[in-house]
Scaffold this motif. Structure first.
Motif, PDB file in Angstrom:
ATOM      1  N   ALA A  16      25.168  -7.194  67.861  1.00 31.64           N
ATOM      2  CA  ALA A  16      23.956  -7.672  67.205  1.00 31.64           C
ATOM      3  C   ALA A  16      23.398  -8.890  67.945  1.00 31.64           C
ATOM      4  N   PHE A  17      24.284  -9.772  68.363  1.00 32.57           N
ATOM      5  CA  PHE A  17      23.875 -10.962  69.101  1.00 32.57           C
ATOM      6  C   PHE A  17      23.202 -10.579  70.417  1.00 32.57           C
ATOM      7  N   LEU A  18      23.697  -9.494  71.039  1.00 32.38           N
ATOM      8  CA  LEU A  18      23.208  -9.090  72.356  1.00 32.38           C
ATOM      9  C   LEU A  18      22.096  -8.045  72.305  1.00 32.38           C
ATOM     10  N   LEU A  19      21.647  -7.657  71.117  1.00 33.23           N
ATOM     11  CA  LEU A  19      20.558  -6.671  71.007  1.00 33.23           C
ATOM     12  C   LEU A  19      19.335  -7.021  71.845  1.00 33.23           C
ATOM     13  N   PRO A  20      18.928  -8.295  71.931  1.00 32.99           N
ATOM     14  CA  PRO A  20      17.732  -8.616  72.721  1.00 32.99           C
ATOM     15  C   PRO A  20      17.848  -8.275  74.204  1.00 32.99           C
ATOM     16  N   THR A  21      19.043  -7.953  74.692  1.00 33.67           N
ATOM     17  CA  THR A  21      19.180  -7.571  76.101  1.00 33.67           C
ATOM     18  C   THR A  21      18.724  -6.132  76.336  1.00 33.67           C
ATOM     19  N   LEU A  22      18.530  -5.367  75.275  1.00 35.61           N
ATOM     20  CA  LEU A  22      18.073  -3.979  75.378  1.00 35.61           C
ATOM     21  C   LEU A  22      16.581  -3.901  75.119  1.00 35.61           C
ATOM     22  N   ASP A  23      15.967  -2.823  75.608  1.00 32.77           N
ATOM     23  CA  ASP A  23      14.586  -2.622  75.191  1.00 32.77           C
ATOM     24  C   ASP A  23      14.614  -2.207  73.724  1.00 32.77           C
ATOM     25  N   ARG A  24      13.494  -2.344  73.037  1.00 30.17           N
ATOM     26  CA  ARG A  24      13.447  -2.148  71.579  1.00 30.17           C
ATOM     27  C   ARG A  24      13.835  -0.721  71.175  1.00 30.17           C
ATOM     28  N   GLU A  25      13.496   0.260  72.000  1.00 35.25           N
ATOM     29  CA  GLU A  25      13.835   1.646  71.666  1.00 35.25           C
ATOM     30  C   GLU A  25      15.349   1.859  71.674  1.00 35.25           C
ATOM     31  N   ASP A  26      16.010   1.366  72.720  1.00 30.33           N
ATOM     32  CA  ASP A  26      17.472   1.494  72.783  1.00 30.33           C
ATOM     33  C   ASP A  26      18.145   0.699  71.668  1.00 30.33           C
ATOM     34  N   ALA A  27      17.622  -0.490  71.411  1.00 29.69           N
ATOM     35  CA  ALA A  27      18.192  -1.324  70.355  1.00 29.69           C
ATOM     36  C   ALA A  27      18.037  -0.648  68.996  1.00 29.69           C
ATOM     37  N   ALA A  28      16.856  -0.071  68.745  1.00 29.06           N
ATOM     38  CA  ALA A  28      16.624   0.614  67.464  1.00 29.06           C
ATOM     39  C   ALA A  28      17.550   1.819  67.328  1.00 29.06           C
ATOM     40  N   ARG A  29      17.753   2.545  68.408  1.00 21.37           N
ATOM     41  CA  ARG A  29      18.652   3.703  68.379  1.00 21.37           C
ATOM     42  C   ARG A  29      20.090   3.253  68.063  1.00 21.37           C
ATOM     43  N   LEU A  30      20.491   2.141  68.661  1.00 18.82           N
ATOM     44  CA  LEU A  30      21.835   1.616  68.420  1.00 18.82           C
ATOM     45  C   LEU A  30      22.026   1.238  66.948  1.00 18.82           C
TER      46      LEU A  30
END
Length: 178
Positions: A98-112
């Protein structure tokens, strides 16, 4: 220390039993709280016997031992529950992600986080079923407090993941970050 206390607690509640049954209990009812393998349980039972916290009640076929908790074991469990502060430092891989979510693009983060929401929704349902069985009048009720804690934690994580997914999707729609 926690494995030791978990084994003592199981022996107090279940009565005399063997290492195999204790390992099965970990797999069947404690898996959302604590895990233990045969390779951990048997050496710990031997150490508990060496220190006088359990005794070997009898030995069955193929050297299978039935253990019972001693008064000293009950005292050690009670002391640990009432006098020892728990280690509240948690290594939580989900929180790190959760802390590292901003390292992903929003689509990948949302999928995760969508996968997390789905997992914890299923987990909440599983633990709720376990908890409800423990509330059955025929049950001893052992584990009902841990099951309730598991339901609430899993539900909270599922709620967080749904919130995070909605936020990430909104950010993506606005064109912020991927």
């Amino acid at each position: 220390m926690s494995l030791r206390m978990a084994l003592l607690g199981l022996l107090v509640t279940k009565g005399p039993t063997n290492g195999y049954a204790l390992t099965r209990t970990f797999a069947d009812s404690l898996s959302h709280v604590w895990s233990a393998q045969h390779s951990q349980v048997y050496p710990e039972l031997a150490r508990l016997a060496e220190t006088g916290l359990v005794t070997v009640e009898d030995e069955g076929p193929r050297g299978q031992k039935r253990y019972t908790v001693t008064d000293a074991g009950r005292d050690a469990l009670r002391h640990w529950l009432t006098e020892v502060e728990p280690n509240r430092t948690v290594r939580n891989e989900n929180a790190l992600r959760a802390f590292l979510l901003p390292t992903l693009d929003r689509e990948d983060a949302a999928r995760l986080v969508r996968k997390e929401a789905e997992y914890y929704q299923r987990r909440t349902e599983e633990i709720t079923r376990q908890r409800d069985m423990l509330r059955d009048p025929q049950s001893t009720g052992f584990g009902v407090y841990a099951a309730e804690l598991g339901v609430r934690i899993s539900s909270a994580i599922a709620d967080w993941a749904e919130w995070a997914e909605a936020r990430l999707e909104a950010e993506r729609a606005r064109g912020n970050g991927g």
